[in-house]
Scaffold this motif. Sequence first.
Motif, PDB file in Angstrom:
ATOM      1  N   ASP A 217       0.837  -1.202   0.000  1.00 56.42           N
ATOM      2  CA  ASP A 217       0.000   0.000   0.000  1.00 56.42           C
ATOM      3  C   ASP A 217       0.872   1.253   0.000  1.00 56.42           C
ATOM      4  N   ARG A 218       0.568   2.198  -0.903  1.00 52.82           N
ATOM      5  CA  ARG A 218       1.297   3.465  -0.947  1.00 52.82           C
ATOM      6  C   ARG A 218       0.465   4.621  -0.416  1.00 52.82           C
ATOM      7  N   ASN A 219      -0.784   4.354  -0.061  1.00 52.43           N
ATOM      8  CA  ASN A 219      -1.633   5.393   0.532  1.00 52.43           C
ATOM      9  C   ASN A 219      -1.537   5.386   2.051  1.00 52.43           C
ATOM     10  N   ILE A 220      -1.875   4.269   2.663  1.00 48.81           N
ATOM     11  CA  ILE A 220      -1.801   4.120   4.118  1.00 48.81           C
ATOM     12  C   ILE A 220      -0.593   3.236   4.428  1.00 48.81           C
ATOM     13  N   PRO A 221       0.389   3.731   5.174  1.00 49.15           N
ATOM     14  CA  PRO A 221       1.571   2.913   5.463  1.00 49.15           C
ATOM     15  C   PRO A 221       1.192   1.565   6.059  1.00 49.15           C
ATOM     16  N   SER A 244      -1.884  -3.783  -3.582  1.00 45.14           N
ATOM     17  CA  SER A 244      -1.915  -2.321  -3.576  1.00 45.14           C
ATOM     18  C   SER A 244      -3.038  -1.841  -2.666  1.00 45.14           C
ATOM     19  N   HIS A 245      -3.200  -0.521  -2.610  1.00 47.82           N
ATOM     20  CA  HIS A 245      -4.285   0.041  -1.810  1.00 47.82           C
ATOM     21  C   HIS A 245      -5.646  -0.425  -2.325  1.00 47.82           C
ATOM     22  N   ALA A 246      -5.752  -0.665  -3.629  1.00 45.88           N
ATOM     23  CA  ALA A 246      -7.008  -1.126  -4.232  1.00 45.88           C
ATOM     24  C   ALA A 246      -7.149  -2.635  -4.106  1.00 45.88           C
ATOM     25  N   VAL A 247      -6.918  -3.160  -2.925  1.00 43.12           N
ATOM     26  CA  VAL A 247      -6.881  -4.604  -2.702  1.00 43.12           C
ATOM     27  C   VAL A 247      -8.236  -5.256  -2.955  1.00 43.12           C
TER      28      VAL A 247
END
Length: 266
Positions: A217-221, A244-247
């Motif tokens: 994830d690159r949005n929420i650590p 990714s964040h879009a899991v």
Amino acid sequence: MRIRLSTVVAAAAALVLTGTASASGAAAGPHTATRPTIVLVHGAFADSASWSGVIERLRHRGYPVVAAANPLRGLGSDAAYVRTVINSVQGPIVLAGHSYGGAVMTNAAAGDPDVTALVYIAAFAPDKGESALELSGRFPGSTLGDTLAAVPLGDGTSDLSIRQDLFRQQFAADVPRQQASLMAVTQRPIRDAALSEGSGEPAWKRIPSWFLVAGADRNIPVAAQRWMADRAGSRATIEISRASHAVGVSNPRPVADLIVRAATAR
């Protein structure tokens, strides 16, 4: 017992209803006696369609599903809106939130005896007074700020969205390129004030929670996701290392599996 909303209000309050055209009808469907209704809350830079793969799998297993159209205007007002959605559903409810949607459901479910489980999917789980912006910055790893474009709203606040040319690498690196391109175009912006607004009393202190951590994830650590899960006393935490964040888009099956796990817990 809940008071049923009118068909018009229920239809406006929910984007996806299963079993019938109204939320009250969904609650009265054939699965109500044995299965809770799953209410899904999307986050920033997305919409309810981001749950499509998860919805398909939940419905295949016989669960009634409601995907709330999160306004993304302010934490308190967004939570109030989602509360109207869950108030339109009779019987037990499992709430699942992605990203900022986790903060919204944390507030929307507070004090609601019909919400039996909270499922955080690469999501914020704030304590009282904490904001999404604060939690994201508490641990290193987020690169979101460098990818945002702002549109002033004329009241001192701005709508934030991810630049289309940077959307895939930032938000959906493991989603097929063509699909991620469509997601970039159809993303819904979030008002910046929503990300800095402090949370109210958190529902996870009373309601059991489950967490899914997106390992890329690159949005929420990732460290923040793990820390919030531990603090909330997560009943089970699963981590998908390359997600990714879009899991929920790239890995709908394990997301649906975790929601079902929460729905069937005793």
